[in-house]
Enzyme design. Structure first.
Site, PDB file in Angstrom:
ATOM      1  N   ALA A  76    -126.089  12.135  39.959  1.00  0.00           N
ATOM      2  CA  ALA A  76    -126.783  13.142  39.156  1.00  0.00           C
ATOM      3  C   ALA A  76    -128.274  13.204  39.488  1.00  0.00           C
ATOM      4  O   ALA A  76    -128.885  14.273  39.411  1.00  0.00           O
ATOM      5  CB  ALA A  76    -126.583  12.871  37.668  1.00  0.00           C
ATOM      6  N   THR A  77    -128.869  12.082  39.855  1.00  0.00           N
ATOM      7  CA  THR A  77    -130.291  12.100  40.207  1.00  0.00           C
ATOM      8  C   THR A  77    -130.525  13.034  41.391  1.00  0.00           C
ATOM      9  O   THR A  77    -131.408  13.916  41.353  1.00  0.00           O
ATOM     10  CB  THR A  77    -130.801  10.686  40.547  1.00  0.00           C
ATOM     11  OG1 THR A  77    -130.618   9.846  39.398  1.00  0.00           O
ATOM     12  CG2 THR A  77    -132.263  10.699  40.937  1.00  0.00           C
ATOM     13  N   ASN A 156    -128.367  11.241  26.874  1.00  0.00           N
ATOM     14  CA  ASN A 156    -127.878   9.916  27.221  1.00  0.00           C
ATOM     15  C   ASN A 156    -128.307   8.834  26.250  1.00  0.00           C
ATOM     16  O   ASN A 156    -127.714   7.774  26.189  1.00  0.00           O
ATOM     17  CB  ASN A 156    -128.329   9.545  28.645  1.00  0.00           C
ATOM     18  CG  ASN A 156    -129.820   9.690  28.821  1.00  0.00           C
ATOM     19  OD1 ASN A 156    -130.370  10.779  28.672  1.00  0.00           O
ATOM     20  ND2 ASN A 156    -130.488   8.588  29.125  1.00  0.00           N
ATOM     21  N   GLN A 184    -123.714  13.190  31.137  1.00  0.00           N
ATOM     22  CA  GLN A 184    -123.048  12.511  30.017  1.00  0.00           C
ATOM     23  C   GLN A 184    -121.916  13.335  29.419  1.00  0.00           C
ATOM     24  O   GLN A 184    -121.290  12.900  28.448  1.00  0.00           O
ATOM     25  CB  GLN A 184    -124.076  12.178  28.914  1.00  0.00           C
ATOM     26  CG  GLN A 184    -125.112  11.159  29.320  1.00  0.00           C
ATOM     27  CD  GLN A 184    -124.562   9.740  29.455  1.00  0.00           C
ATOM     28  OE1 GLN A 184    -123.477   9.421  28.981  1.00  0.00           O
ATOM     29  NE2 GLN A 184    -125.318   8.874  30.108  1.00  0.00           N
ATOM     30  N   SER A 204    -122.387  12.981  37.533  1.00  0.00           N
ATOM     31  CA  SER A 204    -122.321  11.729  38.260  1.00  0.00           C
ATOM     32  C   SER A 204    -120.969  11.088  38.024  1.00  0.00           C
ATOM     33  O   SER A 204    -120.501  11.022  36.886  1.00  0.00           O
ATOM     34  CB  SER A 204    -123.432  10.823  37.723  1.00  0.00           C
ATOM     35  OG  SER A 204    -123.449   9.626  38.410  1.00  0.00           O
ATOM     36  N   HIS A 206    -120.054   7.951  38.194  1.00  0.00           N
ATOM     37  CA  HIS A 206    -119.997   6.633  37.542  1.00  0.00           C
ATOM     38  C   HIS A 206    -120.155   6.691  36.031  1.00  0.00           C
ATOM     39  O   HIS A 206    -120.054   5.678  35.350  1.00  0.00           O
ATOM     40  CB  HIS A 206    -120.997   5.656  38.175  1.00  0.00           C
ATOM     41  CG  HIS A 206    -122.427   5.823  37.779  1.00  0.00           C
ATOM     42  ND1 HIS A 206    -123.007   5.098  36.765  1.00  0.00           N
ATOM     43  CD2 HIS A 206    -123.398   6.628  38.257  1.00  0.00           C
ATOM     44  CE1 HIS A 206    -124.287   5.429  36.657  1.00  0.00           C
ATOM     45  NE2 HIS A 206    -124.548   6.366  37.549  1.00  0.00           N
ATOM     46  N   THR A 245    -122.714  13.115  56.703  1.00  0.00           N
ATOM     47  CA  THR A 245    -121.262  12.911  56.713  1.00  0.00           C
ATOM     48  C   THR A 245    -120.762  12.662  55.301  1.00  0.00           C
ATOM     49  O   THR A 245    -121.339  11.851  54.563  1.00  0.00           O
ATOM     50  CB  THR A 245    -120.907  11.714  57.616  1.00  0.00           C
ATOM     51  OG1 THR A 245    -121.412  11.974  58.928  1.00  0.00           O
ATOM     52  CG2 THR A 245    -119.405  11.485  57.674  1.00  0.00           C
ATOM     53  N   CYS A 330    -132.301   3.015  31.542  1.00  0.00           N
ATOM     54  CA  CYS A 330    -133.165   3.372  32.670  1.00  0.00           C
ATOM     55  C   CYS A 330    -134.627   3.070  32.380  1.00  0.00           C
ATOM     56  O   CYS A 330    -135.423   2.962  33.291  1.00  0.00           O
ATOM     57  CB  CYS A 330    -133.020   4.846  32.998  1.00  0.00           C
ATOM     58  SG  CYS A 330    -131.314   5.334  33.219  1.00  0.00           S
TER      59      CYS A 330
HETATM   60  C1  LIG Z   1    -126.999   8.590  34.394  1.00  0.00           C
HETATM   61  C2  LIG Z   1    -127.737   9.862  34.236  1.00  0.00           C
HETATM   62  C3  LIG Z   1    -128.427  10.445  35.299  1.00  0.00           C
HETATM   63  C4  LIG Z   1    -128.550   9.766  36.651  1.00  0.00           C
HETATM   64  O1  LIG Z   1    -127.322   9.772  37.323  1.00  0.00           O
HETATM   65  P1  LIG Z   1    -127.128   8.875  38.635  1.00  0.00           P
HETATM   66  O2  LIG Z   1    -125.821   9.352  39.185  1.00  0.00           O
HETATM   67  O3  LIG Z   1    -127.056   7.473  38.160  1.00  0.00           O
HETATM   68  O4  LIG Z   1    -128.242   9.144  39.539  1.00  0.00           O
HETATM   69  C5  LIG Z   1    -129.054  11.646  35.093  1.00  0.00           C
HETATM   70  N1  LIG Z   1    -129.013  12.261  33.906  1.00  0.00           N
HETATM   71  C6  LIG Z   1    -128.361  11.739  32.857  1.00  0.00           C
HETATM   72  C7  LIG Z   1    -128.332  12.462  31.562  1.00  0.00           C
HETATM   73  C8  LIG Z   1    -127.701  10.523  32.982  1.00  0.00           C
HETATM   74  O5  LIG Z   1    -127.065  10.005  31.940  1.00  0.00           O
END
Ligand SMILES: *Cc1c(COP(=O)(O)O)cnc(C)c1O
Length: 405
Positions: A76-77, A156, A184, A204, A206, A245, A330
C-alpha cells in the site's frame, strides 16, 4: 488450553492464511511455476503469465473492478506513492492542489510533504471528534485548481469507516479525482468500484492474510482513463506504470487471499463484531474508559480505547502475554502521541493512554476472555499504584468517559 502470547495486532499485519501460503509455495521452485511472466516464448513463462492473470481476476472480482485496472505493487505504501505522486505530476498543468485529511496514514501524509516540496498545495481536513470527515468538508475545500482528493476508507488506528461512497459521488460531480487508501478495508468490507466513482484505490496483501511486500493500485480506465506518471522505468510491465519483473509467488498469493476474503467476508465480519463487542463489554467501566472512534461507523476488527489515568506504555508493559499496539505500530517507535487521535481533538493524556486492540481471522472467544481478565487485573493494579488516579488531573476534561456499553 490457550496459546500464549495472544496476537491482537492484526491491523499492523496479519499472519498468512495457510491456504495462501500453500499457493505461494507452488510458485517458487523448479517443480512449481517459477517462470518469468514476460517470457512469452515458452511454457514456463506462459504458465506464470496465466497464474498472474488469474490472480488479477481474483483481485478485480473482490473490488468489482476490471482486471486491466489492477497494477501490482510492493504494497500500500508504494500504491499510495504511485497514486499521489503519479497523478499530481501527470496533471501539473491542470492544477497543483490536493485535499486529504490529518488522520491519514503516514504513507499518504509523507507523500503529501514531498508534493509540497515539489510546489503542490495541500489542504488537510480535520475530522470531528468521532474521526469522521463530512462530505461537505471535502466540498468546501475544493478549489478550481484541485486535481485530487485522497482519503482512507477504514482508519488503521481507530477503525473509523469514512463514507467513501458519498465522497466519491461528490468528487465525481466536481470533476476531481479521488484516491482511497483501502489497506484496512479490502477483504474486510464490501468495496464496489463499479458503482463508487473512485479513481484510484490502494491496498496491501499483508493486511488480509497475504504476504508482506505485495499489494496493488486500482487505476480506473473506464469511462475515463486516469493519467499517471510512473515512479520508475524499466521493462514496461503493468502497461508501463510499474516496471520490474512481476513477483509471481506474491501476486498469486495476493489473488488467493482476495478469493478467500470474497467468500468469507460476511461471516468473518459478523464473528469479529461479536468478539469486539465481547471485548468492549468486558473492559468498559463507566467513567473509566473512553472509546476513540465512532460508535456506529467502525470496522469491528479494531477497538481503540483510553483508560483514564493510565498511559498505554504502563498498561502494555503490564500485559506482556498480549500483543497490542499503542496508537499506531508505524509511529510507536517515536515518542509522539498518535497524530490521528490528536487530530480528533484528544488531549495529551487521552492520546498517550490509547491502546489499539485489533482482531482477526484467528482470534477466538477464549483469547478475548483471557485478554479481558488480564486487562482488568492490570488496570486495577496500576491504578492502585498511580498517584494520579482519583485526582482531578488524571481525568481529561473534554472526555465523555461514560460511552454507551
Ligand atoms: C498498513 C497500511 C499502509 C502501508 O501498507 P504497506 O503494504 O505495509 O506498505 C498504508 N495505509 C494504511 C491505512 C495501512 O494500514
Amino acid at each position: 488450553m490457550i496459546r500464549l502470547p495472544i496476537y491482537l495486532d492484526y491491523a499492523a499485519t496479519t499472519p498468512v492464511d495457510p491456504r495462501v501460503a500453500q499457493r505461494l509455495s507452488q510458485h517458487l521452485t523448479q517443480d512449481g511455476v517459477f517462470g518469468n511472466p514476460s517470457s512469452s516464448t515458452h511454457g514456463f513463462g506462459q504458465t506464470a503469465a496465466q497464474a498472474v492473470a488469474t490472480a488479477r481476476e481474483q483481485v478485480a472480482a473482490l473490488l468489482a473492478a476490471d482486471p486491466n485496472e489492477i497494477v501490482w505493487t510492493s504494497g500500500a505504501t508504494e500504491a499510495n506513492n504511485l497514486a499521489l505522486l503519479g497523478v499530481m505530476r501527470a496533471n501539473a498543468r491542470k492544477g497543483r492542489h490536493l485535499v486529504t485529511a490529518k488522520t491519514e496514514h503516514k504513507a499518504v501524509l509523507d507523500v503529501c510533504r514531498r508534493l509540497e516540496q515539489e510546489g503542490c498545495a495541500i489542504s488537510y481536513l480535520e475530522p470531528g471528534a468521532d474521526g469522521l470527515i463530512a462530505p461537505e468538508q471535502v466540498a468546501a475545500a475544493l478549489r478550481p485548481d484541485t486535481v485530487l482528493v485522497s482519503l482512507m476508507h477504514v482508519n488503521n488506528e481507530t477503525g473509523v469507516v469514512q463514507d467513501v461512497a458519498a465522497i466519491s459521488a461528490l468528487a465525481h460531480q466536481h470533476g476531481v479525482l479521488l484516491h482511497v487508501d483501502a489497506a484496512q478495508s479490502v477483504g474486510k468490507l464490501p468495496i464496489d468500484l463499479q458503482h463508487w466513482t473512485i479513481d484510484l484505490l490502494s491496498f496491501s496483501a499483508h493486511k488480509l492474510y497475504g504476504p508482506k511486500g505485495s499489494g496493488a493500485l486500482f487505476v480506473r480506465r473506464r469511462p475515463n482513463r486516469v493519467r499517471l506518471e510512473p515512479l520508475f522505468y524499466g521493462g514496461g510491465q503493468e502497461r508501463g506504470l510499474r516496471a520490474g519483473t512481476l513477483a509471481v509467488h506474491q501476486i498469486v498469493a495476493t489473488g488467493e487471499a482476495c478469493r478467500i476474503a470474497s467468500v468469507e467476508m460476511a461471516s468473518e465480519q459478523a464473528r469479529l463484531q461479536q468478539l469486539r463487542d465481547q471485548l468492549w463489554r468486558g473492559v468498559a467501566k463507566p467513567g473509566q474508559i473512553a472509546l476513540n472512534g465512532h460508535h456506529a461507523r467502525h470496522w469491528p476488527g479494531i477497538l481503540n480505547v483510553s483508560f483514564a489515568g493510565l498511559t498505554a506504555e504502563a498498561l502494555i508493559a503490564a500485559i506482556p502475554e498480549i500483543a497490542v499496539a499503542a496508537g499506531s505500530a508505524c509511529t510507536s517507535a517515536t515518542a509522539e502521541p498518535s497524530h490521528v487521535l490528536r487530530a480528533m481533538g484528544c488531549d495529551l493524556p487521552r492520546a498517550r493512554g490509547a491502546i489499539r486492540f485489533s482482531l482477526g481471522r484467528f482470534t477466538t472467544t477464549e483469547e478475548i476472555d483471557y485478554t479481558i481478565q488480564s486487562i482488568n487485573v492490570a488496570v486495577h493494579r496500576l491504578r492502585e499504584l498511580s498517584p494520579l488516579w482519583g485526582q482531578e488531573s488524571s481525568v481529561p476534561l473534554n472526555v465523555d468517559w461514560s460511552p454507551p456499553l
